[in-house]
Design a protein around this motif. Structure first.
Motif, mmCIF file in Angstrom:
data_model
loop_
_atom_site.group_PDB
_atom_site.id
_atom_site.type_symbol
_atom_site.label_atom_id
_atom_site.label_comp_id
_atom_site.label_asym_id
_atom_site.label_seq_id
_atom_site.Cartn_x
_atom_site.Cartn_y
_atom_site.Cartn_z
ATOM 1 N N VAL A 119 -13.298 -88.831 82.610
ATOM 2 C CA VAL A 119 -14.180 -88.642 82.961
ATOM 3 C C VAL A 119 -15.457 -89.231 82.516
ATOM 4 O O VAL A 119 -16.061 -88.825 81.735
ATOM 5 C CB VAL A 119 -14.548 -86.695 82.265
ATOM 6 N N THR A 165 -16.830 -84.566 85.073
ATOM 7 C CA THR A 165 -15.896 -84.468 86.353
ATOM 8 C C THR A 165 -15.367 -85.396 86.645
ATOM 9 O O THR A 165 -15.752 -86.244 85.930
ATOM 10 C CB THR A 165 -17.497 -84.425 87.972
ATOM 11 N N SER A 221 -15.900 -79.405 88.487
ATOM 12 C CA SER A 221 -16.597 -80.318 87.414
ATOM 13 C C SER A 221 -16.010 -78.595 86.352
ATOM 14 O O SER A 221 -15.073 -78.198 86.349
ATOM 15 C CB SER A 221 -18.628 -79.684 87.300
ATOM 16 N N PHE A 222 -16.814 -78.837 84.834
ATOM 17 C CA PHE A 222 -16.649 -78.263 83.956
ATOM 18 C C PHE A 222 -17.341 -78.026 82.952
ATOM 19 O O PHE A 222 -18.141 -78.831 82.731
ATOM 20 C CB PHE A 222 -14.912 -78.372 83.149
ATOM 21 N N PRO A 278 -8.074 -85.062 90.204
ATOM 22 C CA PRO A 278 -9.766 -85.016 90.280
ATOM 23 C C PRO A 278 -9.649 -84.016 91.686
ATOM 24 O O PRO A 278 -8.957 -84.390 92.598
ATOM 25 C CB PRO A 278 -9.708 -85.832 90.191
ATOM 26 N N GLN A 332 -11.314 -73.415 85.156
ATOM 27 C CA GLN A 332 -12.825 -74.242 85.951
ATOM 28 C C GLN A 332 -12.278 -75.500 86.952
ATOM 29 O O GLN A 332 -12.856 -75.393 87.671
ATOM 30 C CB GLN A 332 -14.027 -74.302 84.759
ATOM 31 N N LEU A 333 -11.112 -76.127 86.763
ATOM 32 C CA LEU A 333 -10.699 -77.388 86.900
ATOM 33 C C LEU A 333 -9.930 -76.857 88.682
ATOM 34 O O LEU A 333 -9.417 -77.694 89.091
ATOM 35 C CB LEU A 333 -10.575 -78.288 85.882
ATOM 36 N N THR A 334 -9.364 -76.617 87.693
ATOM 37 C CA THR A 334 -8.248 -75.402 89.251
ATOM 38 C C THR A 334 -8.491 -74.614 90.408
ATOM 39 O O THR A 334 -7.579 -74.309 90.861
ATOM 40 C CB THR A 334 -6.348 -75.864 88.522
#
Length: 130
Positions: A56, A82, A96-97, A92, A127-129
């Motif tokens: 990241v 991100t 973003s988180f 990726p 958030q990432l998935t």
């Protein structure tokens, strides 16, 4: 260490993290450190931090609150980033988180000797998935 000294130490530490200045971590971390209650080393902490930044590159730690008590620091931070590489088992995607981190540190001779961090990993993965 008095409160102003602890405040200055932590502000410089976060500035070094955000600048990815891992060569300066000996200024902040004792050679031997308890990581969440488990024995560890400065080198181990630095490797974890480097791994995070590798995955990241734009990670950013933002201090929201700090509390001091004798040789202790308690902090609430916001972590954002991100991932550019697979991280925590997630490929990726451009997502973003933004999560909350709570951290507790104990200081001796001007360096951290105990570090404990709690992150909302489930929220970050959500958030990432999604």
């Amino acid at each position: 260490m008095i409160e102003n000294g602890l405040r200055d130490l932590y502000l410089r530490y976060i500035a070094a993290l955000n600048a990815h200045e891992f060569g300066s971590m000996d200024e902040f971390l004792s050679e031997e450190v308890l990581l969440g209650g488990e024995p560890g080393t400065r080198d181990a902490v630095v490797e974890v931090l480097k791994g995070i930044v590798h995955a990241v590159p734009d990670i950013h730690w933002e201090i929201e609150e700090m509390i001091f008590d004798r040789d202790g620091i308690a902090v609430r931070l916001t972590n954002t980033g991100t991932p550019a590489k697979e991280w925590l088992g997630v490929r990726p995607s451009g997502a973003s988180f933004k999560i909350v981190e709570y951290a507790i540190y104990r200081v001796r001779d001007g360096r951290f000797i105990h570090m404990t961090n709690l992150h909302d990993s489930a929220e970050m993965l959500r958030q990432l998935t999604t």
